[in-house]
Scaffold this motif. Structure first.
Motif, PDB file in Angstrom:
ATOM      1  N   PRO A 165       2.035  -7.417 -14.071  1.00  0.00           N
ATOM      2  CA  PRO A 165       2.924  -8.371 -12.891  1.00  0.00           C
ATOM      3  C   PRO A 165       4.108  -8.241 -12.680  1.00  0.00           C
ATOM      4  O   PRO A 165       4.920  -8.575 -11.735  1.00  0.00           O
ATOM      5  CB  PRO A 165       2.273  -9.860 -13.622  1.00  0.00           C
ATOM      6  N   LYS A 166       4.800  -7.729 -13.807  1.00  0.00           N
ATOM      7  CA  LYS A 166       6.330  -7.615 -13.845  1.00  0.00           C
ATOM      8  C   LYS A 166       6.605  -6.261 -13.152  1.00  0.00           C
ATOM      9  O   LYS A 166       7.376  -6.127 -12.164  1.00  0.00           O
ATOM     10  CB  LYS A 166       6.902  -7.455 -14.984  1.00  0.00           C
ATOM     11  N   ASP A 167       5.876  -4.923 -13.560  1.00  0.00           N
ATOM     12  CA  ASP A 167       6.255  -3.695 -12.848  1.00  0.00           C
ATOM     13  C   ASP A 167       5.677  -3.836 -11.474  1.00  0.00           C
ATOM     14  O   ASP A 167       5.617  -2.827 -10.687  1.00  0.00           O
ATOM     15  CB  ASP A 167       5.876  -2.825 -13.595  1.00  0.00           C
ATOM     16  N   GLN A 168       4.734  -4.553 -11.074  1.00  0.00           N
ATOM     17  CA  GLN A 168       3.833  -4.697 -10.212  1.00  0.00           C
ATOM     18  C   GLN A 168       3.071  -3.619  -9.882  1.00  0.00           C
ATOM     19  O   GLN A 168       3.017  -2.954  -8.874  1.00  0.00           O
ATOM     20  CB  GLN A 168       4.617  -4.973  -8.842  1.00  0.00           C
ATOM     21  N   THR A 169       2.224  -3.230 -10.856  1.00  0.00           N
ATOM     22  CA  THR A 169       1.740  -1.857 -10.519  1.00  0.00           C
ATOM     23  C   THR A 169       0.387  -1.637 -11.422  1.00  0.00           C
ATOM     24  O   THR A 169       0.326  -2.657 -12.476  1.00  0.00           O
ATOM     25  CB  THR A 169       2.559  -0.445 -11.004  1.00  0.00           C
ATOM     26  N   VAL A 170      -0.389  -0.899 -11.023  1.00  0.00           N
ATOM     27  CA  VAL A 170      -1.740  -0.734 -11.757  1.00  0.00           C
ATOM     28  C   VAL A 170      -1.373  -0.047 -13.210  1.00  0.00           C
ATOM     29  O   VAL A 170      -0.524   1.021 -12.967  1.00  0.00           O
ATOM     30  CB  VAL A 170      -2.818   0.063 -10.891  1.00  0.00           C
ATOM     31  N   LEU A 171      -1.829  -0.219 -14.224  1.00  0.00           N
ATOM     32  CA  LEU A 171      -1.624   0.557 -15.212  1.00  0.00           C
ATOM     33  C   LEU A 171      -2.886   1.356 -15.760  1.00  0.00           C
ATOM     34  O   LEU A 171      -4.205   0.852 -15.573  1.00  0.00           O
ATOM     35  CB  LEU A 171      -1.090  -0.324 -16.432  1.00  0.00           C
ATOM     36  N   ALA A 172      -2.816   2.502 -16.503  1.00  0.00           N
ATOM     37  CA  ALA A 172      -4.020   3.148 -16.748  1.00  0.00           C
ATOM     38  C   ALA A 172      -4.297   2.361 -18.349  1.00  0.00           C
ATOM     39  O   ALA A 172      -3.486   1.943 -18.726  1.00  0.00           O
ATOM     40  CB  ALA A 172      -3.466   4.667 -17.222  1.00  0.00           C
ATOM     41  N   ASN A 173      -5.486   2.439 -18.738  1.00  0.00           N
ATOM     42  CA  ASN A 173      -5.949   1.841 -19.952  1.00  0.00           C
ATOM     43  C   ASN A 173      -4.900   2.337 -20.941  1.00  0.00           C
ATOM     44  O   ASN A 173      -4.693   1.319 -21.737  1.00  0.00           O
ATOM     45  CB  ASN A 173      -7.406   2.375 -20.366  1.00  0.00           C
ATOM     46  N   GLU A 174      -4.656   3.520 -20.978  1.00  0.00           N
ATOM     47  CA  GLU A 174      -3.931   4.210 -22.020  1.00  0.00           C
ATOM     48  C   GLU A 174      -2.513   3.186 -22.075  1.00  0.00           C
ATOM     49  O   GLU A 174      -1.537   3.424 -22.859  1.00  0.00           O
ATOM     50  CB  GLU A 174      -3.385   5.550 -21.783  1.00  0.00           C
ATOM     51  N   ASP A 445      14.550   0.325  -0.040  1.00  0.00           N
ATOM     52  CA  ASP A 445      14.060  -0.511  -1.111  1.00  0.00           C
ATOM     53  C   ASP A 445      13.137   0.122  -1.895  1.00  0.00           C
ATOM     54  O   ASP A 445      11.903   0.034  -1.433  1.00  0.00           O
ATOM     55  CB  ASP A 445      14.036  -2.019  -0.615  1.00  0.00           C
ATOM     56  N   TYR A 446      13.391   0.743  -3.033  1.00  0.00           N
ATOM     57  CA  TYR A 446      12.264   1.386  -3.771  1.00  0.00           C
ATOM     58  C   TYR A 446      11.489   0.485  -5.029  1.00  0.00           C
ATOM     59  O   TYR A 446      10.747   0.691  -5.448  1.00  0.00           O
ATOM     60  CB  TYR A 446      12.643   2.869  -4.359  1.00  0.00           C
ATOM     61  N   MET A 447      12.205  -0.817  -4.957  1.00  0.00           N
ATOM     62  CA  MET A 447      11.570  -1.784  -6.047  1.00  0.00           C
ATOM     63  C   MET A 447      10.312  -2.066  -5.764  1.00  0.00           C
ATOM     64  O   MET A 447       9.427  -2.088  -4.783  1.00  0.00           O
ATOM     65  CB  MET A 447      12.462  -2.943  -5.879  1.00  0.00           C
ATOM     66  N   PRO A 448       9.632  -2.138  -7.012  1.00  0.00           N
ATOM     67  CA  PRO A 448       8.139  -2.343  -7.189  1.00  0.00           C
ATOM     68  C   PRO A 448       7.907  -3.635  -6.362  1.00  0.00           C
ATOM     69  O   PRO A 448       8.509  -4.800  -6.450  1.00  0.00           O
ATOM     70  CB  PRO A 448       7.565  -2.366  -8.696  1.00  0.00           C
ATOM     71  N   LYS A 449       6.726  -3.710  -5.611  1.00  0.00           N
ATOM     72  CA  LYS A 449       6.130  -5.089  -4.976  1.00  0.00           C
ATOM     73  C   LYS A 449       4.705  -5.160  -4.781  1.00  0.00           C
ATOM     74  O   LYS A 449       4.279  -5.923  -3.795  1.00  0.00           O
ATOM     75  CB  LYS A 449       7.036  -5.119  -3.413  1.00  0.00           C
ATOM     76  N   GLY A 450       3.877  -4.545  -5.438  1.00  0.00           N
ATOM     77  CA  GLY A 450       2.639  -4.846  -5.554  1.00  0.00           C
ATOM     78  C   GLY A 450       1.832  -4.017  -4.352  1.00  0.00           C
ATOM     79  O   GLY A 450       0.897  -3.338  -4.938  1.00  0.00           O
ATOM     80  N   VAL A 451       2.431  -3.470  -3.261  1.00  0.00           N
ATOM     81  CA  VAL A 451       1.900  -2.481  -2.627  1.00  0.00           C
ATOM     82  C   VAL A 451       3.070  -1.267  -2.779  1.00  0.00           C
ATOM     83  O   VAL A 451       4.085  -1.589  -2.927  1.00  0.00           O
ATOM     84  CB  VAL A 451       1.625  -2.554  -1.162  1.00  0.00           C
ATOM     85  N   SER A 452       2.559  -0.031  -2.442  1.00  0.00           N
ATOM     86  CA  SER A 452       3.360   0.972  -2.899  1.00  0.00           C
ATOM     87  C   SER A 452       4.834   0.745  -1.868  1.00  0.00           C
ATOM     88  O   SER A 452       4.515   0.425  -0.820  1.00  0.00           O
ATOM     89  CB  SER A 452       3.051   2.234  -2.651  1.00  0.00           C
ATOM     90  N   PRO A 453       6.061   0.917  -2.349  1.00  0.00           N
ATOM     91  CA  PRO A 453       7.115   0.731  -1.557  1.00  0.00           C
ATOM     92  C   PRO A 453       6.937   1.926  -0.189  1.00  0.00           C
ATOM     93  O   PRO A 453       7.492   1.586   0.886  1.00  0.00           O
ATOM     94  CB  PRO A 453       8.132   1.177  -2.451  1.00  0.00           C
ATOM     95  N   LEU A 454       6.206   2.990  -0.494  1.00  0.00           N
ATOM     96  CA  LEU A 454       6.025   3.878   0.466  1.00  0.00           C
ATOM     97  C   LEU A 454       5.540   3.283   1.834  1.00  0.00           C
ATOM     98  O   LEU A 454       5.829   3.800   3.103  1.00  0.00           O
ATOM     99  CB  LEU A 454       5.218   4.957   0.151  1.00  0.00           C
ATOM    100  N   ALA A 455       4.752   2.261   1.774  1.00  0.00           N
ATOM    101  CA  ALA A 455       4.243   1.469   2.969  1.00  0.00           C
ATOM    102  C   ALA A 455       5.184   1.074   3.802  1.00  0.00           C
ATOM    103  O   ALA A 455       4.932   1.071   5.254  1.00  0.00           O
ATOM    104  CB  ALA A 455       3.219   0.377   2.199  1.00  0.00           C
ATOM    105  N   THR A 456       6.482   0.834   3.472  1.00  0.00           N
ATOM    106  CA  THR A 456       7.543   0.280   4.304  1.00  0.00           C
ATOM    107  C   THR A 456       8.079   1.619   4.979  1.00  0.00           C
ATOM    108  O   THR A 456       8.968   1.171   5.894  1.00  0.00           O
ATOM    109  CB  THR A 456       8.678  -0.276   3.322  1.00  0.00           C
ATOM    110  N   ALA A 457       7.807   2.702   4.821  1.00  0.00           N
ATOM    111  CA  ALA A 457       8.576   3.893   5.598  1.00  0.00           C
ATOM    112  C   ALA A 457       7.678   4.258   6.621  1.00  0.00           C
ATOM    113  O   ALA A 457       6.926   5.260   6.761  1.00  0.00           O
ATOM    114  CB  ALA A 457       8.578   5.197   4.573  1.00  0.00           C
TER     115      ALA A 457
END
Ligand code: ANZ
Ligand code: ZN
Length: 797
Positions: A165-174, A445-457
């Motif tokens: 929830p903080k990094d707003q990203t999916v994590l690999a199990n590892e 704005d490249y900050m993590p936000k739950g969807v990839s920031p690339l979606a804003t480009a």
């Protein structure tokens, strides 16, 4: 005598090496590869440029340096490149912390690290440097990805994913450690998302089997074995009448099937959604959020009864079905048959909820309470029960792996764009090779936000489908940074290729890596992913070897206050200041002198002064030798013998045992014995050898002293050679008698056995002739003194 001035001589030799391209590998011409000297590919894991160098890096790259020098001076054609793992979370998080753009921060760090590396004098082929964030590199990461995509090695699936929830990203199990995000420590939650996966699991058996051919430390092999986690057992189908479905379970103990007294579904199991009670919903919600390890290990088992029953296929018994979070969703089938008599977790659960426990294996390991299978030994029982299940179509032998497919997509900015376009008509379509690279767009704005920031480009995202031309959207996720590092060792073999990621002939010439060195924290993920890439690329005909790293050395942690030195722990000591104060050579020597390099070590600066003293002593002794030692043969006196012994020890330490601290001690001992009497004719030989042996550790001062001893180019000079006879220490004069009369005397090593003494006696020059054609009756040995050879009677001379 001049003083030892590390700053001056280090600059001097670094300039010479650079000018002479001393450590740049000779790449053979494709089409006419030469193999005059055997090739040796020496590599250390490439650094994340998320900060600057610390003593942990100094350890790893000095280790690699020593091994590269050693191999080069033993006549090998060495490739030893360097690069930067510059995409991914470590670099992006560093940028977020510092409030700059990831590219700026990353490139600034790369500059600083490269400068430090040069200042420390590591023998690197800088012509081959790569950075994974540069388009000329990631173009080929995308190209490789598309080959996997074409072959069906990559797929998309909706999957429950671990979400930070903080990094707003999916994590690999590892990347989840104890239920927390490995990077930021936040508690991880579960979430459903459409994700990209590498199909690594079909390679599980190969990944295991091919470990037999690897020269890796056993503990690293064990870590990989555990990671892959192969279990043999059976899949058994249980009938749930209430729902009119068959549910499979995976068990390693089909011999205990008659002891199954209840049945458990993981909270995430799809059947659980059919239960609509508040109690169940609340239980599932809590269980799903818990950490995997905690769920499995918790003493206090929790669960909720479903009201359903499962029918055991071997005896028709109906057993209650529970939902409990000690059953994990991503192992086996996410459902189990519980055998509390034989499984500890099931027993705890049965005791908590007062469920029956039935013994089915007696003290002798034979089946009981198991119907027609009673009295069979467990192993045989297993096979027979599997056979019987198979006959009824209710089960089969099965192998299960802990290894999961590799989730590669990340909802982050700073990574390699996934070269796919989503079209409503065509689905996911590959970007054509001639349109690569798909360049990472510049965004505000490249900050993590739950969807990839690339979606804003927006402009970047909206493209026409490469297949049908309809308006479509680019994939906005980026790749896990482990993708970049799964093939980098191949790119080093042909780094400037603009037509292809590598030339197959060059890649096969240099590859695989002969000697790989790095931290054991990468012993599973990175080193499993790279092995998988190698196998898949070879199966696609793109590469000619199935294992990337033939030999591996895992270095220990450099710690401060028992904590691994790292940017995150905030306990970094950098080499810059120390190199400035003491010189690079003493620092390099010292980091390897602290202790065995494959064990953790506590960093203290205390010993550095002692190491400088050793280098100064070496400096002084060599100068005395240059001034006063007589020229001439070293002879076979004690100093010459000591020198050969030292050569043997250091050669064995560096070439076979990988014992880097003891090699330094050996040279120190030699230098100590050398100092009091530089007048010995062997002194020059001893001094030259000491300098030559210490060169891989302290290449600058060694080169300078080598020059003062009247030689040149130590970096290219052959490694010292041992004369084996000189290793035979401690000799005595053996008296050789024939029939009781002294006939000869020979010098022999004192550690010889009686049989060896007799051989020496018979071979003595004046005795050999006497024995010719004679039959020996008896031999008498007086230890450390004489051998009397008594001839057979009738032949006595
Ligand atoms: C009955 C049984 C009896 C089991 C017994 C073990 C011992 P390994 O060896 O690690 O492969 N299991 C299967 N799927 C599970 C899941 N999703 N979550 C938690 N546990 C699961 O472990 C396989 C065993 O772990 C399986 O065999 C199953 O319990 C359990 F004396 O079945 B066993
Ligand atoms: Zn289309």
């Amino acid at each position: 005598m001049e003083r030892y001035e590390p700053q001056r001589i280090e600059k001097k030799w670094q300039a010479v090496w650079e000018a002479e391209k001393a450590f740049y590998a000779q790449s053979p011409q494709p089409g006419k590869l030469s193999d005059e000297a055997p090739k040796s590919y020496v590599l250390e894991m490439l650094p994340y440029p998320s900060g600057t160098l610390h003593m942990g890096h100094v350890l790893v790259y000095t280790l690699g340096d020593i091994l590269a020098h050693f191999r080069r001076r033993n006549g090998m054609n060495v490739l030893r490149p360097m690069g930067f793992d510059s995409f991914g979370l470590p670099s992006e998080n560093a940028a977020i912390r510092e409030g700059g753009h990831p590219r700026e921060i990353t490139e600034r760090n790369i500059e600083a690290i490269r400068a430090s590396m040069k200042r420390i004098g590591w023998a690197i082929d800088w012509d081959r440097e790569i950075s994974t964030h540069l388009p000329e590199y990631y173009k080929w990461t995308q190209w490789v990805f598309l080959r996997f995509f074409e072959q069906g090695h990559v797929y998309r699936a909706n999957a429950p994913v671990k979400w930070c929830p903080k990094d707003q990203t999916v994590l690999a199990n590892e990347q989840v450690k104890d239920g927390r995000c490995e990077r930021c420590g936040s508690e991880v939650v579960s979430k459903n998302l459409e994700q990209w996966f590498f199909r690594i699991t079909p390679y599980a058996d190969q990944l295991l089997d091919d470990m037999d051919g690897l020269d890796w430390p056993e503990r690293i092999l064990a870590m990989q074995r555990h990671w892959i986690g192969r279990s043999e057992g059976a899949e058994v189908l249980f009938r749930i009448d209430e729902l009119d479905v068959d549910v499979p379970v995976f068990t390693t103990r089909p011999d205990t099937l008659f002891g199954a007294t209840f049945f458990v579904l993981a909270p995430e199991h799809e059947l659980v959604e059919r239960l609509d009670s508040d109690e169940m919903r609340e239980y599932v919600r809590r269980g799903v959020a818990k950490k995997g390890e905690e769920r499995a290990a918790a003493e206090q088992k929790t669960g909720v009864f479903t009201g359903w029953h499962a029918t055991n296929p071997v005896n028709g018994e109906r057993i209650p079905i529970w939902v409990a979070d000690y059953v994990l969703p991503d192992y086996g089938t996410g459902a189990i048959m519980a055998v509390p008599a034989n499984d500890e977790r099931d027993r705890q659960f049965a005791e908590t909820f007062d469920l029956p426990i039935r013994e089915v294996i007696d003290e002798d390991g034979a089946l009981v309470n198991s119907g027609e299978f009673d009295r069979l030994p467990a192993e045989e029982g297993k096979q027979r029960i599997i056979g019987s299940l198979a006959d009824q179509g209710r089960g089969r032998a099965a192998v299960n792996f802990r290894l999961r497919d590799w989730l590669l997509s990340r909802q982050r900015y700073w990574g390699c764009p996934i070269p796919i376009v989503h079209c409503d008509e065509c689905g996911p379509v590959a970007v054509p090779d001639d349109q690569l690279p798909v360049v990472l767009p510049e965004i505000e704005d490249y900050m993590p936000k739950g969807v990839s920031p690339l979606a804003t480009a927006e402009e970047w995202v909206n493209v026409d489908c490469p297949r049908c031309g309809r308006p479509s959207r680019r994939e906005v996720d980026t790749m896990d940074t482990f993708v970049d590092s799964s093939w980098y060792f191949i790119r080093y073999c042909d780094p400037d290729n603009t037509e292809a990621p590598w030339d197959r002939e060059l890649a096969d010439f240099w590859g695989p890596v002969d000697q790989y060195t790095g931290g054991v924290d990468h012993a599973t993920m990175h080193m499993i992913y790279a092995r998988y890439f190698c196998k898949a690329l070879t199966d696609m005909g793109l590469l000619g070897y199935r294992e990337p790293f033939l030999k591996f050395f895992g270095n220990g942690w450099v710690q401060m206050g028992q904590v691994k030195m790292s940017k995150r722990a905030g306990n970094i000591v950098g080499p810059e200041q120390l190199v400035e104060e003491f010189g690079a050579d003493p620092v390099r020597l010292y980091i390897l002198f602290i202790g065995p390099a494959d064990e953790d070590m506590e960093w203290t600066e205390g010993g550095l002064e002692g190491m400088r003293k050793f280098v100064r002593r070496l400096w002084r002794v060599v100068h005395e030798v240059v001034e006063r030692a007589p020229e001439g043969e070293p002879g076979d006196g004690p100093l010459a013998r000591k020198t050969h012994e030292t050569i043997a020890r250091v050669t064995d330490d560096l070439g076979r045992r990988y014992s880097f601290n003891t090699a330094i001690s050996a040279v120190m001992e030699l230098v100590n014995e050398l100092s009091p009497r530089p007048g010995d004719p062997a002194a020059r030989f001893a001094a030259e050898s000491a300098v030559s042996l210490i060169q891989p550790y302290a290449p600058h001062v060694a080169e300078e002293l080598w020059e003062r001893l009247g030689n040149e180019r130590l970096w290219a000079a052959p490694w010292p050679v041992v004369v084996p006879e000189m290793l035979e220490r401690d000799t005595f004069q053996l008296v050789v008698q024939v029939n009781g009369k002294v006939r000869d005397r020979v010098e022999v090593p004192s550690e010889l056995s009686e049989d060896e003494l007799i051989e020496k006696a018979k071979a003595a020059p004046r005795v050999r002739a006497m024995l010719d054609g004679q039959e020996i009756g008896q031999t008498i040995v007086v230890p450390r003194k004489l051998v009397n050879i008594v001839l057979a009677k009738e032949n006595s001379p």
